[in-house]
Design a protein around this motif. Structure first.
Motif, PDB file in Angstrom:
ATOM      1  N   VAL A 233     -17.198  11.181 -19.087  1.00 11.03           N
ATOM      2  CA  VAL A 233     -16.791   9.931 -18.452  1.00 11.03           C
ATOM      3  C   VAL A 233     -15.466   9.485 -19.043  1.00 11.03           C
ATOM      4  O   VAL A 233     -15.211   9.673 -20.235  1.00 11.03           O
ATOM      5  N   GLY A 234     -14.595   8.921 -18.191  1.00 17.17           N
ATOM      6  CA  GLY A 234     -13.318   8.453 -18.687  1.00 17.17           C
ATOM      7  C   GLY A 234     -12.460   7.832 -17.605  1.00 17.17           C
ATOM      8  O   GLY A 234     -12.747   7.954 -16.404  1.00 17.17           O
ATOM      9  N   PRO A 235     -11.379   7.167 -17.994  1.00 14.29           N
ATOM     10  CA  PRO A 235     -10.485   6.487 -17.054  1.00 14.29           C
ATOM     11  C   PRO A 235      -9.352   7.387 -16.593  1.00 14.29           C
ATOM     12  O   PRO A 235      -9.090   8.446 -17.175  1.00 14.29           O
ATOM     13  N   GLY A 236      -8.654   6.948 -15.550  1.00 13.58           N
ATOM     14  CA  GLY A 236      -7.506   7.676 -15.063  1.00 13.58           C
ATOM     15  C   GLY A 236      -6.873   6.944 -13.899  1.00 13.58           C
ATOM     16  O   GLY A 236      -7.058   5.743 -13.718  1.00 13.58           O
ATOM     17  N   SER A 237      -6.110   7.664 -13.107  1.00 14.97           N
ATOM     18  CA  SER A 237      -5.458   7.076 -11.937  1.00 14.97           C
ATOM     19  C   SER A 237      -5.805   7.891 -10.702  1.00 14.97           C
ATOM     20  O   SER A 237      -5.880   9.117 -10.747  1.00 14.97           O
ATOM     21  N   MET A 238      -6.049   7.185  -9.603  1.00 16.88           N
ATOM     22  CA  MET A 238      -6.405   7.811  -8.337  1.00 16.88           C
ATOM     23  C   MET A 238      -5.314   7.547  -7.312  1.00 16.88           C
ATOM     24  O   MET A 238      -4.914   6.400  -7.106  1.00 16.88           O
ATOM     25  N   GLY A 239      -4.836   8.599  -6.678  1.00 12.93           N
ATOM     26  CA  GLY A 239      -3.917   8.461  -5.560  1.00 12.93           C
ATOM     27  C   GLY A 239      -4.648   8.719  -4.261  1.00 12.93           C
ATOM     28  O   GLY A 239      -5.330   9.738  -4.124  1.00 12.93           O
ATOM     29  N   VAL A 240      -4.562   7.803  -3.309  1.00 14.28           N
ATOM     30  CA  VAL A 240      -5.217   7.943  -2.006  1.00 14.28           C
ATOM     31  C   VAL A 240      -4.161   7.738  -0.927  1.00 14.28           C
ATOM     32  O   VAL A 240      -3.394   6.773  -0.969  1.00 14.28           O
ATOM     33  N   PHE A 241      -4.090   8.648   0.032  1.00  8.22           N
ATOM     34  CA  PHE A 241      -3.056   8.551   1.055  1.00  8.22           C
ATOM     35  C   PHE A 241      -3.565   9.138   2.358  1.00  8.22           C
ATOM     36  O   PHE A 241      -4.566   9.856   2.395  1.00  8.22           O
ATOM     37  N   GLY A 242      -2.872   8.815   3.440  1.00  4.72           N
ATOM     38  CA  GLY A 242      -3.262   9.271   4.769  1.00  4.72           C
ATOM     39  C   GLY A 242      -3.380   8.107   5.727  1.00  4.72           C
ATOM     40  O   GLY A 242      -3.395   6.937   5.334  1.00  4.72           O
ATOM     41  N   THR A 243      -3.503   8.400   7.012  1.00  6.86           N
ATOM     42  CA  THR A 243      -3.561   7.349   8.032  1.00  6.86           C
ATOM     43  C   THR A 243      -4.825   6.504   7.937  1.00  6.86           C
ATOM     44  O   THR A 243      -4.842   5.368   8.406  1.00  6.86           O
ATOM     45  N   ASN A 244      -5.904   7.029   7.328  1.00  7.54           N
ATOM     46  CA  ASN A 244      -7.153   6.278   7.179  1.00  7.54           C
ATOM     47  C   ASN A 244      -7.368   5.764   5.763  1.00  7.54           C
ATOM     48  O   ASN A 244      -8.451   5.284   5.436  1.00  7.54           O
ATOM     49  N   ALA A 245      -6.365   5.865   4.900  1.00  6.50           N
ATOM     50  CA  ALA A 245      -6.524   5.451   3.504  1.00  6.50           C
ATOM     51  C   ALA A 245      -6.584   3.931   3.404  1.00  6.50           C
ATOM     52  O   ALA A 245      -5.776   3.236   4.024  1.00  6.50           O
ATOM     53  N   PRO A 246      -7.536   3.392   2.616  1.00 10.55           N
ATOM     54  CA  PRO A 246      -7.602   1.940   2.427  1.00 10.55           C
ATOM     55  C   PRO A 246      -6.499   1.465   1.496  1.00 10.55           C
ATOM     56  O   PRO A 246      -6.069   2.181   0.602  1.00 10.55           O
ATOM     57  N   SER A 247      -6.048   0.231   1.710  1.00  7.80           N
ATOM     58  CA  SER A 247      -5.020  -0.331   0.834  1.00  7.80           C
ATOM     59  C   SER A 247      -5.622  -0.972  -0.397  1.00  7.80           C
ATOM     60  O   SER A 247      -4.976  -1.084  -1.430  1.00  7.80           O
TER      61      SER A 247
END
Length: 252
Positions: free
Chosen positions: A80-94
């Motif tokens: 378990v641990g922290p990090g950063s998530m990148g989410v992209f695309g036409t259906n990606a939530p803001s």
């Protein structure tokens, strides 16, 4: 009667001593070993232009194995641990109400295994059944439940060094969550996953060692069902997701 109580007490003391130092003097009946470490992880969600993402971060790891007759193995592992998530695309939530928003994210993995050693005691090779879940949680929830089998071995290289290796595969159940929907995405059929690791363990003392290993995982999952979100049909595309981890720490 006094002698009986003395023998009983001595037996309890010896049993407790054996349990606490099982790795150092691995008795023919019962052993305990495991590791505590830290690692780095990078995951690619393997989607397409409609929805895709990745995760990078660090984690802490703890694994413990219980061995009976040095043949039957039961193991439990956590990461378990922290990090950063990148989410992209036409259906990606803001944003996300259910999970932490923006680039902040968390990685977690829990795995249970049970297996049998089919090789020697000095260089064991276990055939394991494995069950677990691995997930990334941030702007979206992205997780895989896994059930399958693996080969896990420790090959003696020198008096102090052992090669660590494993390879396996099984069925995968994806679990996705978007903040705009109160429902989870589901799949009409399951996917599959492949996973493996390679590393080395070097003994420092009779009770303690240091290890380093790389872990790779691949998931092939079909397209999810569609949900209506803000009057638009949204689904997770079929994905070829993968993950790589580099881990080091102390073995006991």
């Amino acid at each position: 009667m006094v002698n009986v109580y003395k023998k009983l007490g001595l037996g309890i003391v010896l049993a407790g001593s054996l349990t606490m130092s099982a790795n150092a003097a691995c008795d023919s009946l019962f052993c305990v070993d495991g590791n505590v470490g830290i690692g780095a992880v990078y995951s690619d969600f393997g989607g397409n232009s409609s929805l895709d993402g990745n995760f990078k971060g660090g984690y802490g790891a703890f694994d413990i194995d219980f061995l009976v007759l040095r043949r039957l193995q039961f193991g439990l592992g956590f990461k378990v641990g922290p990090g950063s998530m990148g989410v992209f695309g036409t259906n990606a939530p803001s944003e996300s109400n259910r999970f932490t928003a923006s680039n902040t994210g968390y990685f977690a993995n829990v795995q249970y295994k049970m297996g049998f050693n089919v090789a020697s005691l000095s260089s064991p090779l276990y055939i394991n059944f494995v069950f677990g879940i691995e997930g990334h949680f941030g702007a979206i929830g992205h997780a895989f439940g896994l059930y399958g089998a693996e080969l896990e071995g420790k090959k003696t290289l020198t008096q102090k060094a052992k090669l660590l290796y494993s390879f396996g595969g099984g069925g995968v159940r994806p679990i996705y969550v978007l903040k705009e929907s109160k429902e989870n995405f589901t799949l009409n059929q399951h996917g599959y996953g492949l996973f493996g690791s390679l590393g080395v363990d070097i003994s420092l003392t009779s009770m303690l060692g240091i290890y380093v290993k790389g872990i790779a995982k691949y998931y092939n999952v079909p397209q999810s069902n569609a949900l209506t979100i803000n009057s638009k049909q949204v689904n997770f595309p079929a994905a070829n997701a993968w993950s790589f981890m580099l881990e080091t720490g102390l073995s006991f």
